[in-house]
Design an enzyme around this catalytic site. Structure first.
Site, PDB file in Angstrom:
ATOM      1  N   HIS A 235       1.842   7.167   0.693  1.00  0.00           N
ATOM      2  CA  HIS A 235       1.675   7.212  -0.757  1.00  0.00           C
ATOM      3  C   HIS A 235       2.971   7.539  -1.485  1.00  0.00           C
ATOM      4  O   HIS A 235       3.301   6.847  -2.443  1.00  0.00           O
ATOM      5  CB  HIS A 235       0.540   8.116  -1.217  1.00  0.00           C
ATOM      6  CG  HIS A 235       0.214   7.805  -2.644  1.00  0.00           C
ATOM      7  ND1 HIS A 235      -0.427   6.652  -3.027  1.00  0.00           N
ATOM      8  CD2 HIS A 235       0.564   8.413  -3.799  1.00  0.00           C
ATOM      9  CE1 HIS A 235      -0.495   6.581  -4.334  1.00  0.00           C
ATOM     10  NE2 HIS A 235       0.091   7.635  -4.834  1.00  0.00           N
ATOM     11  N   TYR A 239       5.963   5.854  -4.870  1.00  0.00           N
ATOM     12  CA  TYR A 239       6.816   6.387  -5.935  1.00  0.00           C
ATOM     13  C   TYR A 239       8.290   6.166  -5.620  1.00  0.00           C
ATOM     14  O   TYR A 239       9.115   6.127  -6.534  1.00  0.00           O
ATOM     15  CB  TYR A 239       6.469   7.856  -6.203  1.00  0.00           C
ATOM     16  CG  TYR A 239       5.072   7.923  -6.748  1.00  0.00           C
ATOM     17  CD1 TYR A 239       4.811   7.491  -8.044  1.00  0.00           C
ATOM     18  CD2 TYR A 239       4.004   8.292  -5.954  1.00  0.00           C
ATOM     19  CE1 TYR A 239       3.532   7.444  -8.535  1.00  0.00           C
ATOM     20  CE2 TYR A 239       2.717   8.258  -6.429  1.00  0.00           C
ATOM     21  CZ  TYR A 239       2.484   7.830  -7.726  1.00  0.00           C
ATOM     22  OH  TYR A 239       1.208   7.763  -8.206  1.00  0.00           O
ATOM     23  N   HIS A 386      -4.416  -4.849  -6.844  1.00  0.00           N
ATOM     24  CA  HIS A 386      -3.844  -3.670  -7.499  1.00  0.00           C
ATOM     25  C   HIS A 386      -2.344  -3.542  -7.210  1.00  0.00           C
ATOM     26  O   HIS A 386      -1.538  -3.409  -8.119  1.00  0.00           O
ATOM     27  CB  HIS A 386      -4.579  -2.407  -7.038  1.00  0.00           C
ATOM     28  CG  HIS A 386      -3.841  -1.150  -7.357  1.00  0.00           C
ATOM     29  ND1 HIS A 386      -3.765  -0.647  -8.637  1.00  0.00           N
ATOM     30  CD2 HIS A 386      -3.113  -0.302  -6.582  1.00  0.00           C
ATOM     31  CE1 HIS A 386      -3.037   0.453  -8.629  1.00  0.00           C
ATOM     32  NE2 HIS A 386      -2.619   0.688  -7.395  1.00  0.00           N
ATOM     33  N   PHE A 387      -1.985  -3.600  -5.920  1.00  0.00           N
ATOM     34  CA  PHE A 387      -0.561  -3.289  -5.669  1.00  0.00           C
ATOM     35  C   PHE A 387       0.365  -4.471  -5.961  1.00  0.00           C
ATOM     36  O   PHE A 387       1.582  -4.279  -6.032  1.00  0.00           O
ATOM     37  CB  PHE A 387      -0.336  -2.644  -4.293  1.00  0.00           C
ATOM     38  CG  PHE A 387      -0.644  -3.481  -3.086  1.00  0.00           C
ATOM     39  CD1 PHE A 387       0.070  -4.614  -2.795  1.00  0.00           C
ATOM     40  CD2 PHE A 387      -1.650  -3.080  -2.203  1.00  0.00           C
ATOM     41  CE1 PHE A 387      -0.196  -5.355  -1.661  1.00  0.00           C
ATOM     42  CE2 PHE A 387      -1.926  -3.818  -1.064  1.00  0.00           C
ATOM     43  CZ  PHE A 387      -1.198  -4.965  -0.796  1.00  0.00           C
ATOM     44  N   HIS A 388      -0.190  -5.655  -6.184  1.00  0.00           N
ATOM     45  CA  HIS A 388       0.695  -6.707  -6.692  1.00  0.00           C
ATOM     46  C   HIS A 388       1.011  -6.479  -8.167  1.00  0.00           C
ATOM     47  O   HIS A 388       1.984  -7.022  -8.685  1.00  0.00           O
ATOM     48  CB  HIS A 388       0.085  -8.089  -6.471  1.00  0.00           C
ATOM     49  CG  HIS A 388       0.333  -8.598  -5.071  1.00  0.00           C
ATOM     50  ND1 HIS A 388      -0.498  -8.320  -4.027  1.00  0.00           N
ATOM     51  CD2 HIS A 388       1.345  -9.340  -4.557  1.00  0.00           C
ATOM     52  CE1 HIS A 388      -0.020  -8.874  -2.912  1.00  0.00           C
ATOM     53  NE2 HIS A 388       1.099  -9.502  -3.207  1.00  0.00           N
ATOM     54  N   ARG A 449      -9.621  -8.054   2.388  1.00  0.00           N
ATOM     55  CA  ARG A 449      -8.183  -8.250   2.426  1.00  0.00           C
ATOM     56  C   ARG A 449      -7.778  -8.489   3.888  1.00  0.00           C
ATOM     57  O   ARG A 449      -8.597  -8.345   4.795  1.00  0.00           O
ATOM     58  CB  ARG A 449      -7.456  -7.027   1.862  1.00  0.00           C
ATOM     59  CG  ARG A 449      -7.667  -5.777   2.700  1.00  0.00           C
ATOM     60  CD  ARG A 449      -7.045  -4.529   2.092  1.00  0.00           C
ATOM     61  NE  ARG A 449      -5.589  -4.562   2.142  1.00  0.00           N
ATOM     62  CZ  ARG A 449      -4.824  -3.458   2.081  1.00  0.00           C
ATOM     63  NH1 ARG A 449      -5.381  -2.273   1.971  1.00  0.00           N
ATOM     64  NH2 ARG A 449      -3.514  -3.559   2.108  1.00  0.00           N
ATOM     65  N   ARG A 450      -6.512  -8.839   4.113  1.00  0.00           N
ATOM     66  CA  ARG A 450      -5.944  -8.980   5.455  1.00  0.00           C
ATOM     67  C   ARG A 450      -6.809  -9.854   6.354  1.00  0.00           C
ATOM     68  O   ARG A 450      -7.118  -9.505   7.482  1.00  0.00           O
ATOM     69  CB  ARG A 450      -5.788  -7.598   6.091  1.00  0.00           C
ATOM     70  CG  ARG A 450      -4.803  -6.735   5.350  1.00  0.00           C
ATOM     71  CD  ARG A 450      -4.713  -5.356   5.929  1.00  0.00           C
ATOM     72  NE  ARG A 450      -3.392  -4.786   5.677  1.00  0.00           N
ATOM     73  CZ  ARG A 450      -3.053  -3.544   5.978  1.00  0.00           C
ATOM     74  NH1 ARG A 450      -3.904  -2.750   6.538  1.00  0.00           N
ATOM     75  NH2 ARG A 450      -1.845  -3.122   5.721  1.00  0.00           N
TER      76      ARG A 450
END
Lengths: 590, 96
Positions: A235, A239, A386-388, A449-450
């Site tokens: 995580h 950041y 989300h993370f794209h 996913r994946r």
């Protein structure tokens, strides 16, 4: 004092060695971006069944390559370039040793190459080298040892890069004992402290468990322990990607908008909050892992919700700084000022689009972070959606947009084409709106996913609005636009690098903030204090869960699958942990 | 010299002092007659189009407030929507 743009020599003239190191880092980052983006296109077309040019078994090789090349190599080499530039610029002095700078760059590059060879080896039959372990490299998936060794070298390289910037800071501090740390240097240092704390997890996981296991020195590992150690790092790495983007939003975006940073102290507070809160939240990636008690997951969720605070502070400060620019450029009204912004400048437009998408990513991030709501979307296509938006746009698009402004400072050549740059950032924005939106909706419909072929016999996914076919087309079309955007970007960068030297290739002047650091508490700059508190928070958040995982998962090296358990904190254990944490804090303070 | 918050002070301005006129309400109005024309081919030249200097005390980020309120309104709307669809619209999903 510089008063007007263009009066000062360019960065490359003042700090030629630092510019060379930054350029080399960007070169590696952009090569990784090109390869990773191509893999992404192949995946988008493959999983949607639009075009399948690879075997489905190879999908996971490309997926690992896509994740590692983009989420580790592109982002962190990009970070190293921005931080190396920012440290020299804000401290106004070169690195202590150029040789040392090249040494960490060399180590990071060699490590990346080894890991990449291990991954791409999976495409060559009979080679005996593969690393189809995906970006998270969880056990019991096992990679060739050179994958883990490459990763370890890369991580050590990042540690040395941080040491380089800390050495610069120490040299600066000797000459400036009473000055406040310049804002960009403050951002670099706090981010690196966070990174040092975070990478302890992955270092222990790789060096003590995964490398010996892949070499056959130990028979088994405790999978839950290595997963937890991964997310201990997994995580905060989010950041680590974001902080350089935030640095550009705080210190460069206001200038690109024609304004000044709204508040320097607020920016410092935000970076300190990320230092404190980034690491003790990793368990929120493991809401569905058996073997970790619900109570610890709840604590991780609470910490995660606190993380919204610095993100929302950033949203306010960045938008207020942009508005300041628009007002200075003649903008009026409640919303009409938005039209006064320099939307034709690709550096500004790219960062503004990145921020807009990040705001939307915040919505889905809140869903991910909620323990109960997370169950609805866990391991579905929602998560890549989300993370794209976050690393894939807030970070990647900001890096590309920032490159339009930064690269001319490093090369002394003018950007080859501003219109192509503008087209590129718009293409990325539109492509991501298509792809990410469709991924979120597909995740809600339950599409995993994946998965190379998320199409099943005798079963159809159902979406309440539109159709699954439409979602597939959107994902493939979005992926295509994103790939085209990367091609345009790399083309523009290449021609910029080989362009003619210009006297004023870019306006690199950065104005002072509206509210400077003078009035803010000096304790904000006490890096030792904040490091101590961050360490204490990590000890509090992780000691008990890790103790439980080792006790109930068959010891340090496994030997049995973890079983669901509920660990009730033992009063004596809590006392011991608290006493240890306080002693650690006292050690830092005294 | 590199410019940063600690070295520049709050008087920094992207334009030279002698090109400023003081407008109404203490807001500096920049006289652009002597400045070089905007250079569209150069990245980061938004400063060239500044028509007035706005200091800390004159700046009221009301537009930011509007955008933040819009963001919060969307968030609230989506939360209410999710509450109806995912909770009231389904049975119990997590037991025990």
């Amino acid at each position: 004092m510089a008063t007007a743009a263009g009066n000062e020599p360019l960065f490359v003239e003042r700090f030629p060695d630092e510019a060379a190191v930054a350029k080399a880092n960007l070169l590696v980052a952009f090569v990784a971006l090109g390869i990773g983006a191509f893999f992404g296109l192949v995946q988008a077309l493959h999983r949607t069944d639009i075009l399948r040019i690879i075997d489905s078994a190879d999908y996971y090789t490309l997926l690992t390559g896509h994740g590692v090349l983009l989420a580790i190599v592109f982002t962190i080499f990009g970070l190293a370039a921005f931080f190396h530039w920012a440290t020299a610029r804000s401290l106004d002095q070169p690195a202590v040793s150029t040789l040392f700078s090249w040494a960490w760059f060399g180590l990071m590059t060699t490590g990346s190459l080894l890991a990449s060879v291990a991954i791409l080896g999976g495409l060559v039959p009979n080679l005996g080298i593969s690393a189809d372990v995906l970006f998270t490299f969880y056990a019991p998936l096992q990679a060739h040892p050179i994958f883990y060794i490459g990763l370890a070298m890369f991580i050590v390289g990042t540690w040395l890069s941080g040491a380089d910037w800390f050495l610069s800071y120490r040299a600066w501090r000797e000459d400036n004992p009473d000055e406040r740390i310049p804002l960009q240097a403050f951002m670099v240092l706090t981010t690196m402290i966070m990174w040092y704390i975070a990478t302890v997890g992955v270092a222990v996981s790789v060096v003590f468990f995964l490398i010996p296991w892949s070499l056959g020195l130990i028979e088994s590992v405790n999978p839950l322990l290595t997963r937890t150690l991964f997310w201990f790092f997994g995580h905060p790495i989010v950041y680590f990607w974001l902080m350089p983007a935030y640095m550009m939003w705080y210190t460069v975006l206001p200038k690109l908008a024609g304004g000044r940073l709204f508040s320097d102290p607020l920016a410092r507070v935000v970076f300190l909050l990320f230092l404190l809160l980034s690491t003790p939240v990793g368990i929120h990636h493991q809401y569905l892992d058996p073997g970790i008690a619900e109570g610890f997951k709840f604590i991780a969720m609470t910490n995660t919700m606190f993380l919204l605070l610095p993100s929302l502070l950033t949203a306010f400060t960045a938008v207020a700084s942009i508005e300041h620019g628009a007002r200075q450029r003649g903008g009026e009204g409640y919303l009409r000022w938005l039209g006064a912004l320099p939307w034709r400048d690709p550096a500004f437009a790219g960062m503004a689009f990145a921020g807009l998408i990040f705001a939307a990513g915040g919505f889905s991030g809140m869903i991910n972070a909620g323990m109960n709501i997370n169950y609805l979307i866990h391991n579905s296509l929602w998560v890549p959606g989300h993370f794209h938006m976050t690393v894939g746009t807030a970070v990647a698009l900001t890096f590309m947009a920032a490159a339009y402004w930064l690269v001319p400072q490093l090369t002394g050549t003018k950007l080859y084409s501003r219109p192509i740059g503008l087209l590129q950032v718009v293409l990325w924005f539109v492509g991501m709106v298509f792809m990410s939106n469709a991924m979120h909706r597909a995740g809600l419909a339950g599409i995993p996913r994946r998965t190379a072929e998320p199409q099943y016999q005798n079963f159809d996914f159902v979406t309440p609005i539109g159709s699954i076919f439409e979602l597939r087309v959107q994902i493939a079309f979005g992926g295509l636009l994103l790939f085209l955007s990367v091609v345009l970007f790399l083309f523009n960068m290449l021609l910029t690098a080989f362009g003619e030297k210009s006297e004023r290739p870019v306006d690199e002047f950065l104005p002072a903030p509206l509210s400077g650091p003078e009035g803010s508490p000096r304790v904000l700059d006490n890096l030792g204090l904040w490091t101590g508190i961050a360490v204490v928070l990590v000890i509090l958040a992780y000691t008990l869960p890790i103790a439980g995982i080792i006790q109930n998962g068959g010891g340090l090296f496994g030997g049995g699958l973890p079983v669901p358990v509920t660990v009730f904190p033992d009063v004596e254990l809590v006392k011991t942990v608290l006493a240890g944490a306080l002693a650690a804090l006292a050690g830092v303070l005294l | 010299m590199a410019v940063d918050s600690t070295t520049e002070g709050s008087t920094a301005s992207p334009t030279s002092d002698d090109s400023e006129l003081v407008g109404d309400g203490g807001v500096n109005v920049v006289d652009q007659s002597g400045s070089e024309p905007p250079t569209d081919s150069i990245v980061g030249t938004a400063d060239d189009s500044i028509v007035r200097e706005i200091g800390h005390d004159e700046f009221d980020p009301v537009g930011t407030l509007i955008l933040v309120l819009i963001y919060m309104a969307i968030l609230l709307g989506m939360w209410v929507f999710m509450y109806f669809v995912e909770f009231l619209g389904r049975g119990v999903t997590v037991v025990g």
